[in-house]
Design a protein around this motif. Structure first.
Motif, PDB file in Angstrom:
ATOM      1  N   ALA A  99       0.992  -1.185   0.121  1.00 57.15           N
ATOM      2  CA  ALA A  99       0.305  -0.174  -0.217  1.00 57.15           C
ATOM      3  C   ALA A  99       0.891   1.594  -0.116  1.00 57.15           C
ATOM      4  N   GLU A 100       2.094   1.057   0.550  1.00 55.11           N
ATOM      5  CA  GLU A 100       2.546   2.245   1.032  1.00 55.11           C
ATOM      6  C   GLU A 100       3.370   2.141  -0.196  1.00 55.11           C
ATOM      7  N   HIS A 101       4.582   1.549  -1.039  1.00 55.89           N
ATOM      8  CA  HIS A 101       5.011   1.235  -2.168  1.00 55.89           C
ATOM      9  C   HIS A 101       3.919   1.840  -3.949  1.00 55.89           C
ATOM     10  N   TYR A 102       2.717   1.447  -3.436  1.00 50.25           N
ATOM     11  CA  TYR A 102       2.423   2.044  -4.457  1.00 50.25           C
ATOM     12  C   TYR A 102       1.149   2.048  -4.077  1.00 50.25           C
ATOM     13  N   PRO A 103       0.812   4.170  -3.582  1.00 55.28           N
ATOM     14  CA  PRO A 103       0.046   4.826  -3.382  1.00 55.28           C
ATOM     15  C   PRO A 103      -0.721   4.924  -4.029  1.00 55.28           C
ATOM     16  N   GLU A 104      -1.072   4.620  -5.552  1.00 54.84           N
ATOM     17  CA  GLU A 104      -2.016   5.302  -6.325  1.00 54.84           C
ATOM     18  C   GLU A 104      -3.263   4.026  -6.510  1.00 54.84           C
ATOM     19  N   ALA A 105      -2.328   2.909  -6.000  1.00 59.50           N
ATOM     20  CA  ALA A 105      -3.578   1.696  -6.131  1.00 59.50           C
ATOM     21  C   ALA A 105      -4.578   1.673  -5.247  1.00 59.50           C
ATOM     22  N   LYS A 106      -5.608   1.161  -5.738  1.00 55.90           N
ATOM     23  CA  LYS A 106      -7.016   0.644  -4.644  1.00 55.90           C
ATOM     24  C   LYS A 106      -6.649  -0.587  -4.634  1.00 55.90           C
ATOM     25  N   LEU A 107      -7.050  -0.938  -2.894  1.00 56.20           N
ATOM     26  CA  LEU A 107      -7.569  -1.903  -2.727  1.00 56.20           C
ATOM     27  C   LEU A 107      -8.611  -2.730  -2.195  1.00 56.20           C
ATOM     28  N   VAL A 108      -8.436  -3.984  -2.231  1.00 57.93           N
ATOM     29  CA  VAL A 108     -10.104  -4.533  -1.983  1.00 57.93           C
ATOM     30  C   VAL A 108      -9.942  -5.452  -0.943  1.00 57.93           C
ATOM     31  N   LEU A 109     -10.196  -5.054   0.139  1.00 61.47           N
ATOM     32  CA  LEU A 109     -10.388  -6.564   0.699  1.00 61.47           C
ATOM     33  C   LEU A 109     -11.756  -6.990   0.969  1.00 61.47           C
ATOM     34  N   THR A 110     -11.336  -8.744   0.782  1.00 60.76           N
ATOM     35  CA  THR A 110     -11.791  -9.295   0.359  1.00 60.76           C
ATOM     36  C   THR A 110     -12.721 -10.367   1.840  1.00 60.76           C
ATOM     37  N   VAL A 111     -13.627 -10.383   1.963  1.00 61.34           N
ATOM     38  CA  VAL A 111     -14.115 -10.562   3.502  1.00 61.34           C
ATOM     39  C   VAL A 111     -15.420 -11.957   3.501  1.00 61.34           C
ATOM     40  N   ARG A 112     -15.279 -12.292   5.082  1.00 61.39           N
ATOM     41  CA  ARG A 112     -16.166 -13.688   4.301  1.00 61.39           C
ATOM     42  C   ARG A 112     -16.780 -13.934   6.199  1.00 61.39           C
ATOM     43  N   ASP A 113     -18.081 -14.381   6.694  1.00 63.83           N
ATOM     44  CA  ASP A 113     -17.932 -14.879   7.686  1.00 63.83           C
ATOM     45  C   ASP A 113     -16.771 -15.222   8.058  1.00 63.83           C
ATOM     46  N   PRO A 114     -16.374 -15.723   9.150  1.00 64.96           N
ATOM     47  CA  PRO A 114     -14.967 -15.543  10.208  1.00 64.96           C
ATOM     48  C   PRO A 114     -15.650 -17.300  10.860  1.00 64.96           C
ATOM     49  N   GLN A 115     -16.721 -17.442  11.063  1.00 63.05           N
ATOM     50  CA  GLN A 115     -16.062 -19.171  11.648  1.00 63.05           C
ATOM     51  C   GLN A 115     -16.506 -20.136   9.560  1.00 63.05           C
ATOM     52  N   ARG A 116     -16.792 -19.123   9.169  1.00 61.52           N
ATOM     53  CA  ARG A 116     -17.349 -20.305   7.756  1.00 61.52           C
ATOM     54  C   ARG A 116     -15.814 -19.979   6.743  1.00 61.52           C
ATOM     55  N   TRP A 117     -14.808 -19.163   7.267  1.00 60.41           N
ATOM     56  CA  TRP A 117     -13.459 -18.810   6.680  1.00 60.41           C
ATOM     57  C   TRP A 117     -12.911 -19.598   7.138  1.00 60.41           C
ATOM     58  N   TYR A 118     -13.141 -19.984   8.351  1.00 64.53           N
ATOM     59  CA  TYR A 118     -11.872 -21.100   9.361  1.00 64.53           C
ATOM     60  C   TYR A 118     -12.100 -22.028   8.571  1.00 64.53           C
ATOM     61  N   GLU A 119     -13.914 -22.801   9.836  1.00 65.23           N
ATOM     62  CA  GLU A 119     -13.617 -23.762   8.103  1.00 65.23           C
ATOM     63  C   GLU A 119     -13.141 -24.325   6.962  1.00 65.23           C
ATOM     64  N   SER A 120     -13.294 -23.128   6.449  1.00 65.15           N
ATOM     65  CA  SER A 120     -13.061 -23.467   4.241  1.00 65.15           C
ATOM     66  C   SER A 120     -11.743 -23.670   4.974  1.00 65.15           C
ATOM     67  N   THR A 121     -10.776 -22.908   5.465  1.00 62.77           N
ATOM     68  CA  THR A 121      -9.434 -23.294   5.022  1.00 62.77           C
ATOM     69  C   THR A 121      -8.212 -24.453   6.130  1.00 62.77           C
ATOM     70  N   GLN A 122      -9.727 -24.743   7.309  1.00 63.10           N
ATOM     71  CA  GLN A 122      -9.262 -26.074   7.815  1.00 63.10           C
ATOM     72  C   GLN A 122      -9.003 -27.775   6.476  1.00 63.10           C
ATOM     73  N   ALA A 123     -10.616 -27.165   5.874  1.00 65.00           N
ATOM     74  CA  ALA A 123     -10.825 -27.995   4.264  1.00 65.00           C
ATOM     75  C   ALA A 123      -9.403 -27.710   3.401  1.00 65.00           C
ATOM     76  N   THR A 124      -9.321 -26.339   3.199  1.00 64.73           N
ATOM     77  CA  THR A 124      -8.154 -26.265   2.277  1.00 64.73           C
ATOM     78  C   THR A 124      -6.811 -26.145   1.827  1.00 64.73           C
ATOM     79  N   ILE A 125      -6.485 -25.033   2.618  1.00 63.83           N
ATOM     80  CA  ILE A 125      -4.769 -24.245   2.871  1.00 63.83           C
ATOM     81  C   ILE A 125      -4.562 -24.926   3.810  1.00 63.83           C
TER      82      ILE A 125
END
Length: 220
Positions: A78-104
């Motif tokens: 974010a600092e190195h590319y000050p003109e870039a736009k940032l996209v923060l993808t989110v989802r329900d925390p519990q579902r995110w945790y369960e997905s991590t344990q089944a995949t990555i």
């Protein structure tokens, strides 16, 4: 670099990659993209191990980046590319945790000797696993990958820190299930008539991931 995805893996980052490329921000970097280009694995390791800070060299030819390792270095980028736009993808925390344990973060079915043999056969695979371990498992999660409370705490803290530190006009907090409209409005581009890409769901992960691992093994 025009768009930086700062959401954790398993929040729809691969779908976001495909969406950004369809909107004209390609090529877009992603962990799979790194695996496809072994020299970039070594560039990432040079940055992770403090031998380099050449972000422009690492992202030469790319207009966007999402997923890990990018999200682990969101402040630096974010600092190195000050003109870039940032996209923060989110989802329900519990579902995110369960997905991590089944995949990555799924416990490897390989025994330790087989893992060692695979890494020994392929320097590229060894470098890739080192990159993942140092940038994600150690830097982001302090080597704790299966404790629900710890992972969800890290996940929530990351979201809070990004939202606190990035000006709102530069940041979109986004769920990929929202489709094209909020993303296109944020980037100020026309909305495609095509369906929003939805890829790399939990059931597809093993096949997609194994494909890249096999390529790295074959590159010995």
């Amino acid at each position: 670099m025009k768009v930086i995805g700062v959401g954790f893996g398993r929040t729809g980052t691969y779908s976001l990659k495909l969406a950004l490329e369809e909107l004209g921000y390609g090529p877009c970097d992603h962990m799979y993209e790194v695996a496809e280009h072994p020299p970039r694995i070594r560039q990432w390791l040079d940055i992770i191990e403090d031998r380099s800070a050449d972000w422009d060299g690492l992202f030469a030819g790319y207009n966007a980046a999402v997923d890990w390792p990018t999200a682990a270095y969101w402040r630096e980028l974010a600092e190195h590319y000050p003109e870039a736009k940032l996209v923060l993808t989110v989802r329900d925390p519990q579902r995110w945790y369960e997905s991590t344990q089944a995949t990555i973060f799924k416990r490897s079915p390989l025994t330790r000797p087989l893992t060692w043999l695979a890494e020994r056969q392929s320097p590229d695979l060894r470098s890739f696993l080192a990159m993942d371990r140092k940038s994600v498992q150690e830097r982001v999660f302090d080597r704790t990958l299966h404790d629900r409370d710890h992972l969800i705490s890290v996940y929530k803290r990351h979201i809070a820190e990004v939202q606190a530190e990035i000006p709102p006009e530069r940041l979109l907090t986004y769920e990929v299930g929202q489709g094209w409209k909020p993303l296109c409005e944020f980037l100020e581009v026309p909305q495609p008539e095509t369906e929003f890409p939805r890829r790399n769901r939990r059931g597809d992960f093993s096949q997609e991931s194994n494909k890249h691992i096999q390529k790295l093994l074959a590159s010995r």
